[in-house]
Each structure stands twice: as C-alpha cells, then as structure tokens.
Design an enzyme around this catalytic site. Structure first.
Site, PDB file in Angstrom:
ATOM      1  N   LYS A  86       0.858  -1.114  -0.074  1.00  0.00           N
ATOM      2  CA  LYS A  86      -0.037  -0.099   0.029  1.00  0.00           C
ATOM      3  C   LYS A  86       1.026   1.083   0.098  1.00  0.00           C
ATOM      4  O   LYS A  86       1.818   1.386   0.854  1.00  0.00           O
ATOM      5  CB  LYS A  86      -0.991  -0.116   1.401  1.00  0.00           C
ATOM      6  CG  LYS A  86      -2.385   0.251   0.801  1.00  0.00           C
ATOM      7  CD  LYS A  86      -3.129   0.028   2.129  1.00  0.00           C
ATOM      8  CE  LYS A  86      -4.506   0.696   2.231  1.00  0.00           C
ATOM      9  NZ  LYS A  86      -5.339   0.508   3.372  1.00  0.00           N
TER      10      LYS A  86
HETATM   11  C1  E4P Z   1      -8.277   1.453   3.402  1.00  0.00           C
HETATM   12  O1  E4P Z   1      -7.747   0.505   2.783  1.00  0.00           O
HETATM   13  C2  E4P Z   1      -8.522   1.905   4.759  1.00  0.00           C
HETATM   14  O2  E4P Z   1      -7.735   1.073   5.539  1.00  0.00           O
HETATM   15  C3  E4P Z   1      -9.766   1.962   5.233  1.00  0.00           C
HETATM   16  O3  E4P Z   1     -10.711   1.633   4.366  1.00  0.00           O
HETATM   17  C4  E4P Z   1      -9.745   3.433   6.113  1.00  0.00           C
HETATM   18  O4  E4P Z   1     -11.141   3.606   6.737  1.00  0.00           O
HETATM   19  P1  E4P Z   1     -11.398   4.668   7.701  1.00  0.00           P
HETATM   20  O5  E4P Z   1     -11.779   6.101   6.765  1.00  0.00           O
HETATM   21  O6  E4P Z   1     -12.605   4.241   8.277  1.00  0.00           O
HETATM   22  O7  E4P Z   1     -10.230   4.750   8.607  1.00  0.00           O
END
Ligand code: E4P
Length: 222
Positions: A86
């Site tokens: 990521k």
């Molecule tokens: C995606 O890969 C992220 O880890 C995640 O969806 C972030 O979500 P949040 O905005 O609820 O922290």
C-alpha cells in the site's frame, strides 16, 4: 464484487473467513497499531494474517520518499506471496508505484480522494486504487459519486487498475459500490456482519420454529 476485510484483528479475520465471504484484506498503520498493544510483534501478527487470508493482503509503507517505500516494499514482500504494498498517493508514491510495477510487485494506491489522483496512480502502474468514501462523506462530499466517476473514467480508457471502495462505514456503501460495479469493497468486520441481518429473516425464522414445535414429535420420525 469481492469483499475484503479492513482490519488486523485476528479474531475478526478468522470469524469472517469462516463465513466464506472474505476474498482478501486491507490494513493501514492505524489498524496495525490497534493490534500491537499486547505482547505480539509485527512479524508474527502479519505472518498469521498472511497465512489465513485466502487472497491479497495490503500492508502499508510508512516512508514518505520513494527509495524508503521501495526498501520497505521489498522487506514486506518477503513475508508472504499474497502481500500487496500500500503506497500513499503522492509524487513520491507515484515513483514507487512505477518502480514496484517494474519489479512485478502488486500495489494499492491509498488515500485517493479525486478522479485525477485515480488516473495518475493507474498510469504509474498501481494494481489497485483505494478511494476513501467515508472520509469524503465526513466532510459533506459524496464519496460514492467519486466511485462512479472513477469507474466511468477507467472504463472509458480500459484501465486495468482495480477499484477498492475503502473507508466504508455502513451497508449502504457496500450496496451502492456493487451497483456501480466496483471490483472490491473493503469493510470493517462490523459492517460485514450487518450485511446479512434482516429483521424479516429473524421474524420469519422465529415463526417457522414456533410452528414446528406445535407438531406431535412422534409424527416426525424418519
Ligand atoms: C483502506 O484501505 C483503509 O484502510 C480504510 O478503509 C480506511 O477507513 P477509515 O476511513 O474508516 O479509517
């Protein structure tokens, strides 16, 4: 549409997998940090996650310049075949996406909030793009319309980068993502659990079981 869990909690992951509905997993530094409060260390937590999840697992780099991102990516990739790296959506992130594509390492461009960012990361070679719908809703924007727009643009140019609808907060996000035709929805365990619930199912099952009890059990032998 594939379902990914957005968590690093082993109990949630094991339970979700037992339902047969988990195709992969996403994490981020916040989610990992939540699970690191006890005795466990990063390598054993992630090792166990990679062993049990039947699909790609996104692990996020924390370097902010591309050389550091690539070094981290190489180390993370050694932890398991199903690791996806990521990468934050920045100029340095673009450079890392381009290099990791050359090295045949799958990537997930995270923290995407606009169509132009989604186009840039696709051009740089991202395997997945993660637009954050919930965080856009939080600032009174329409997160799901971004998914619609990215889907349209990617279809216009036959772009192969897969859309992961991220920052999902409730079941309506999942339904809307599926109607738009997004490739993947990544969601917290609690949201996945809510998807199966319906009061009419509970009511109907209760009535069936009550009526069954009225039958003389001797008549039910077979
Ligand atoms: C995606 O890969 C992220 O880890 C995640 O969806 C972030 O979500 P949040 O905005 O609820 O922290």
């Amino acid at each position: 549409m594939k379902f990914f869990l957005d968590t690093a909690n082993l109990d949630e992951i094991k339970e979700g997998i037992s339902w047969g509905c988990v195709d992969g997993l996403t994490t981020n530094p916040t989610l990992i940090s939540k699970e690191m409060k006890g005795d466990g260390d990063f390598k054993s937590l992630v090792g166990e996650i990679l062993r049990i999840v039947p699909g790609p697992v996104s692990l996020e780099v924390t370097s902010t310049e591309h050389e550091g991102m690539i070094q981290e990516a190489k180390k993370l990739k050694k932890l398991g075949e199903n690791v996806v790296i990521k990468i934050p959506t920045t100029i340095e992130g673009l450079k890392a996406l381009k290099e990791l594509k050359k090295m045949n390492i799958d990537t997930n461009a995270t923290l995407v909030f606009s169509v132009n960012q989604a186009l840039m990361v696709a051009k740089a070679g991202a395997t997945y793009v993660s637009p954050f719908v919930g965080r856009l809703d939080d600032i009174s924007e329409d997160g799901m319309s971004l998914i619609e727009d990215i889907k349209t643009v990617y279809d216009n140019y036959s772009i192969e980068t897969k859309i992961i609808v991220a920052s999902i907060r409730h079941p309506v996000h999942v339904r809307d993502a599926a109607l738009i035709g997004a490739d993947i929805a990544t969601m917290p365990f609690d949201v996945m659990k809510k998807l199966i619930n319906h009061p009419k199912t509970d009511e109907g099952l209760k009535r069936f079981l009550e009526d069954w009890e009225k039958i003389d059990k001797k008549k039910l032998r077979f």
